[in-house]
Design an enzyme around this catalytic site. Structure first.
Site, PDB file in Angstrom:
ATOM      1  N   ASP A  34     -11.041   3.293   4.105  1.00  0.00           N
ATOM      2  CA  ASP A  34     -11.468   1.891   4.041  1.00  0.00           C
ATOM      3  C   ASP A  34     -12.994   1.803   3.961  1.00  0.00           C
ATOM      4  O   ASP A  34     -13.542   0.743   3.671  1.00  0.00           O
ATOM      5  CB  ASP A  34     -10.991   1.160   5.311  1.00  0.00           C
ATOM      6  CG  ASP A  34      -9.967   0.082   4.994  1.00  0.00           C
ATOM      7  OD1 ASP A  34      -9.772  -0.204   3.800  1.00  0.00           O
ATOM      8  OD2 ASP A  34      -9.383  -0.463   5.948  1.00  0.00           O
ATOM      9  N   LYS A  43       0.844  -1.206   0.000  1.00  0.00           N
ATOM     10  CA  LYS A  43       0.000   0.000   0.000  1.00  0.00           C
ATOM     11  C   LYS A  43       0.875   1.251   0.000  1.00  0.00           C
ATOM     12  O   LYS A  43       0.609   2.208  -0.731  1.00  0.00           O
ATOM     13  CB  LYS A  43      -0.929  -0.001   1.223  1.00  0.00           C
ATOM     14  CG  LYS A  43      -2.081  -0.985   1.074  1.00  0.00           C
ATOM     15  CD  LYS A  43      -2.851  -1.222   2.364  1.00  0.00           C
ATOM     16  CE  LYS A  43      -3.897  -2.322   2.130  1.00  0.00           C
ATOM     17  NZ  LYS A  43      -4.598  -2.734   3.331  1.00  0.00           N
ATOM     18  N   GLN A  96      -4.475  -1.142   9.470  1.00  0.00           N
ATOM     19  CA  GLN A  96      -4.444  -2.489   8.913  1.00  0.00           C
ATOM     20  C   GLN A  96      -5.110  -3.476   9.882  1.00  0.00           C
ATOM     21  O   GLN A  96      -4.777  -3.525  11.065  1.00  0.00           O
ATOM     22  CB  GLN A  96      -2.980  -2.898   8.644  1.00  0.00           C
ATOM     23  CG  GLN A  96      -2.832  -4.232   7.956  1.00  0.00           C
ATOM     24  CD  GLN A  96      -3.408  -4.267   6.544  1.00  0.00           C
ATOM     25  OE1 GLN A  96      -3.268  -3.312   5.780  1.00  0.00           O
ATOM     26  NE2 GLN A  96      -4.081  -5.341   6.193  1.00  0.00           N
TER      27      GLN A  96
END
Ligand code: NAP
Length: 284
Positions: free
Chosen positions: A122, A55, A99
């Site tokens: 997200d 990422k 994460q």
């Protein structure tokens, strides 16, 4: 193989080109200000480390700034929540990605709820999930957004189509069903209590499997000519396989995604797309 293979890597590359162009536009319009994505990793889970490294690399490839916060595996929840608060207040941060999964002493729901919805790239917060459920603009979870891009790339008309989503997770199945509904499909969502899954799946013009069960979708469950999107990633003795029996279903479907190389590459591309969208939307 009768089906066209949907190339997730190629579509992801196109999305990233669009993002890079957006970043250039943003920098020019905002006097050299560069959009920033903050990644937060708690602990040293090897798979999570690989995801975060990828990422960060791709964030920089499209011209954005990557800010990384690494916390120890024993970090208490309060400390993580304080860090999120600081990132919420940081003017140079446009997106925050924590994460998952998190160590057991930390409640994931508390963490997701602490992220400013305007920086929730997200798309997992209740605010963004609620906006999506109501068909209003917000930040949409990355994997389902990637699935929609792939269906469109296959040339499949979503409006009016019978779409069947197998799986109802907050991460994939639920937001995907809302996106398909928003695009005017007739949507059925299946789960572990669905009776006669094969009969329901075989009605689908668009069939998406997001279960986590190797090759569970067989050729008999697929309508001839259907577009089949395989979100599943299962590590088996044969390597990484999806939820769809790719070889057999490929003889029946009209278009199909491979695993790997289908949905996987789209997830990070859509994260970058969400970050540039968040940067443009947030007043500085
Ligand atoms: P999850 O939270 O475990 O949800 C799985 C869903 O499948 C649940 O809704 C479950 O039903 C349903 N299910 C389980 N067994 C079933 C059965 N026999 N028949 C019908 N439905 C069944 O998983 P997830 O997070 O959505 O992920 C799904 C898969 O996608 C996993 O393999 C994951 O690794 C993969 N994934 C890939 C990406 C990517 O970027 N490629 C991103 C995210 C996820 P219940 O609700 O009734 O339990």
């Amino acid at each position: 193989m009768a089906a066209a293979i949907i190339d997730g890597k190629a579509v992801a590359a196109e999305v990233k080109e669009r993002v890079a162009a957006g970043v250039e536009e943003f920098v020019a319009a905002r006097d050299g200000d560069v959009p920033g994505l903050a990644t937060v990793l708690v602990g040293d889970d090897p798979a999570s480390q690989i995801y975060v490294t990828s990422k960060r690399r791709q964030t920089e490839e499209v011209g954005m700034r990557s800010i990384h916060e690494q916390l120890g595996a024993e970090t208490p929840e309060d400390e993580l929540l304080e860090l999120i608060e600081a990132l919420n207040d940081d003017e140079t941060v446009d997106g925050i990605l924590v994460q998952l999964p998190l160590p057991e002493q930390i409640d994931q729901d508390h963490v997701v709820a602490a992220i400013d919805p305007a920086k929730d790239v997200d798309g997992l917060s209740a605010t963004n999930a609620g906006l999506l459920a109501q068909g209003r603009p917000g930040l949409v979870p990355c994997t389902p957004q990637g699935v929609i891009e792939l269906i469109r790339d296959a040339g499949t008309e979503i409006a009016g189509a019978e779409a069947v989503v197998v799986g109802r997770s907050i991460l994939v199945g639920r937001p995907l069903s809302a996106l398909l509904l928003g695009a005017d499909a007739t949507v059925t969502v299946c789960h572990s209590r669905t009776r006669d899954l094969a009969a329901v799946c075989s009605r689908a013009d668009i069939l998406v499997a997001a279960v986590g069960s190797p090759r569970m979708v067989t050729a008999e469950m697929v309508k001839p000519g259907a577009t089949v999107i395989d979100v599943g990633t299962n590590r088996t003795d044969d390597g990484l396989v999806g939820d769809v029996d790719f070889e057999a279903v490929g003889e029946v479907a009209g278009a199909i995604t491979p695993v790997p190389g289908g949905v996987g590459p789209m997830t990070i591309a859509m994260l970058l797309s969400n970050t540039i969208a968040a940067a443009f939307a947030r007043p500085r």
